[in-house]
Design a protein around this motif. Sequence first.
Motif, PDB file in Angstrom:
ATOM      1  N   ASN A 152       0.718  -1.566   0.406  1.00 23.11           N
ATOM      2  CA  ASN A 152      -0.224   0.409  -0.029  1.00 23.11           C
ATOM      3  C   ASN A 152       0.625   1.506   0.049  1.00 23.11           C
ATOM      4  O   ASN A 152       0.686   2.165   0.616  1.00 23.11           O
ATOM      5  N   GLU A 153       1.857   1.138  -0.355  1.00 26.30           N
ATOM      6  CA  GLU A 153       3.092   2.542  -0.657  1.00 26.30           C
ATOM      7  C   GLU A 153       3.663   2.441   0.503  1.00 26.30           C
ATOM      8  O   GLU A 153       4.285   3.481   0.541  1.00 26.30           O
ATOM      9  N   THR A 154       2.999   1.855   1.675  1.00 22.86           N
ATOM     10  CA  THR A 154       4.578   1.982   2.628  1.00 22.86           C
ATOM     11  C   THR A 154       5.984   0.993   2.557  1.00 22.86           C
ATOM     12  O   THR A 154       5.458  -0.108   2.250  1.00 22.86           O
ATOM     13  N   GLU A 155       6.408   1.359   2.473  1.00 25.92           N
ATOM     14  CA  GLU A 155       8.084   1.043   2.735  1.00 25.92           C
ATOM     15  C   GLU A 155       8.047  -0.365   3.556  1.00 25.92           C
ATOM     16  O   GLU A 155       7.826  -0.156   4.679  1.00 25.92           O
ATOM     17  N   LEU A 156       8.267  -1.869   3.390  1.00 27.56           N
ATOM     18  CA  LEU A 156       8.326  -2.756   4.315  1.00 27.56           C
ATOM     19  C   LEU A 156       9.445  -3.064   4.265  1.00 27.56           C
ATOM     20  O   LEU A 156      10.567  -2.315   4.170  1.00 27.56           O
ATOM     21  N   HIS A 157      10.225  -2.927   6.566  1.00 33.77           N
ATOM     22  CA  HIS A 157      11.261  -3.147   6.674  1.00 33.77           C
ATOM     23  C   HIS A 157      11.515  -5.255   6.464  1.00 33.77           C
ATOM     24  O   HIS A 157      10.922  -5.154   7.655  1.00 33.77           O
ATOM     25  N   LEU A 158      11.654  -4.857   5.917  1.00 34.93           N
ATOM     26  CA  LEU A 158      12.361  -6.661   5.524  1.00 34.93           C
ATOM     27  C   LEU A 158      13.951  -6.550   5.882  1.00 34.93           C
ATOM     28  O   LEU A 158      14.783  -5.907   5.441  1.00 34.93           O
ATOM     29  N   THR A 159      13.947  -7.885   6.436  1.00 36.94           N
ATOM     30  CA  THR A 159      15.967  -7.720   6.613  1.00 36.94           C
ATOM     31  C   THR A 159      16.072  -9.194   5.412  1.00 36.94           C
ATOM     32  O   THR A 159      15.473  -8.972   4.546  1.00 36.94           O
ATOM     33  N   PRO A 160      17.078  -8.819   4.900  1.00 34.15           N
ATOM     34  CA  PRO A 160      17.924  -9.106   3.456  1.00 34.15           C
ATOM     35  C   PRO A 160      17.637 -10.656   3.023  1.00 34.15           C
ATOM     36  O   PRO A 160      16.953 -11.357   2.426  1.00 34.15           O
ATOM     37  N   ILE A 161      17.176 -11.746   3.904  1.00 33.08           N
ATOM     38  CA  ILE A 161      16.362 -13.162   4.038  1.00 33.08           C
ATOM     39  C   ILE A 161      15.451 -12.573   3.824  1.00 33.08           C
ATOM     40  O   ILE A 161      14.847 -13.620   2.751  1.00 33.08           O
ATOM     41  N   GLU A 162      14.391 -12.406   4.013  1.00 33.55           N
ATOM     42  CA  GLU A 162      12.826 -12.133   4.365  1.00 33.55           C
ATOM     43  C   GLU A 162      13.191 -11.346   2.406  1.00 33.55           C
ATOM     44  O   GLU A 162      11.752 -11.541   1.547  1.00 33.55           O
ATOM     45  N   TYR A 163      13.493 -10.438   2.379  1.00 32.36           N
ATOM     46  CA  TYR A 163      13.626  -9.652   0.890  1.00 32.36           C
ATOM     47  C   TYR A 163      13.956 -10.354  -0.385  1.00 32.36           C
ATOM     48  O   TYR A 163      12.612 -10.438  -1.455  1.00 32.36           O
ATOM     49  N   LYS A 164      14.838 -11.258   0.152  1.00 35.20           N
ATOM     50  CA  LYS A 164      15.679 -12.443  -1.517  1.00 35.20           C
ATOM     51  C   LYS A 164      14.286 -13.647  -1.234  1.00 35.20           C
ATOM     52  O   LYS A 164      13.771 -14.161  -2.377  1.00 35.20           O
ATOM     53  N   LEU A 165      13.776 -13.627  -0.430  1.00 31.65           N
ATOM     54  CA  LEU A 165      12.163 -14.524  -0.951  1.00 31.65           C
ATOM     55  C   LEU A 165      11.367 -14.386  -1.242  1.00 31.65           C
ATOM     56  O   LEU A 165      10.926 -15.052  -1.954  1.00 31.65           O
ATOM     57  N   LEU A 166      11.054 -12.979  -0.195  1.00 34.74           N
ATOM     58  CA  LEU A 166       9.810 -12.419  -1.269  1.00 34.74           C
ATOM     59  C   LEU A 166      10.332 -12.035  -2.854  1.00 34.74           C
ATOM     60  O   LEU A 166       9.442 -12.446  -3.525  1.00 34.74           O
TER      61      LEU A 166
END
Length: 233
Positions: A152-166
């Motif tokens: 919803n246009e709000t930046e997600l605070h993801l860990t590097p692993i979560e981001y890679k997974l996404l």
Amino acid sequence: MNKALILVVEDDAPVRNLISTTLKAHDYKFIVAPSGENAIMEAASHNPDIVLLDLGLPDIDGVEVIKRIRTWSNMPIIVISARSEDTDKIEALDSGADDYLTKPFSVEELLARIRVTQRRLSVMQAGASANDSVFTNGSLRIDFAAGCAYLNETELHLTPIEYKLLCLMAQNVGKVLTHTYITQKIWGSSWENDVASLRVFMATLRKKIESTPDSPQYIQTHIGVGYRMMKVE
Ligand code: CA
């Protein structure tokens, strides 16, 4: 909308007729193949949009058919199999199948899987022509170039692993990814069997992207098999 050309690979005549009749009733074009060798030949000469593949074939195994097709084509393959064992599904998915359906299946279920695969195809085609560096699905947006994800246009605070997974799930939207495939892509082969860690990271990722993590909208669980990101309208 142009209906897809579907290759039906099935040696059992009653099942083949049921599938053909269903496809015909829904205006799909189709060709049939009663054996593995025949399937490879038809796939090569007609370049179908989707292959519906039975695993237990009289000549060569369905998994072998997937491996051979994958040497020259990425055409979507949906496995239809009486084998309910997870290991067979996993082997088929790891060999390059996109999805699976277990016999006995309902006609509605079959049509739903075909629609999911068609949506995946159109997403892939749209992605290829539009801007490849941004992925959008429902309220979720990933800017690959910037390395950021938004809900919803709000930046997600993801860990590097979560981001890679996404990113991995997004790049394979609509496709079932096995635990082994995901862990190899995220951690490399030494982490191959660490499904427990994957579950933990998936749970924390879901808390950040799903409004109700217990009934996820974006990432579906396939118990004993893996995960799939759904295309959200
Ligand atoms: Ca069979």
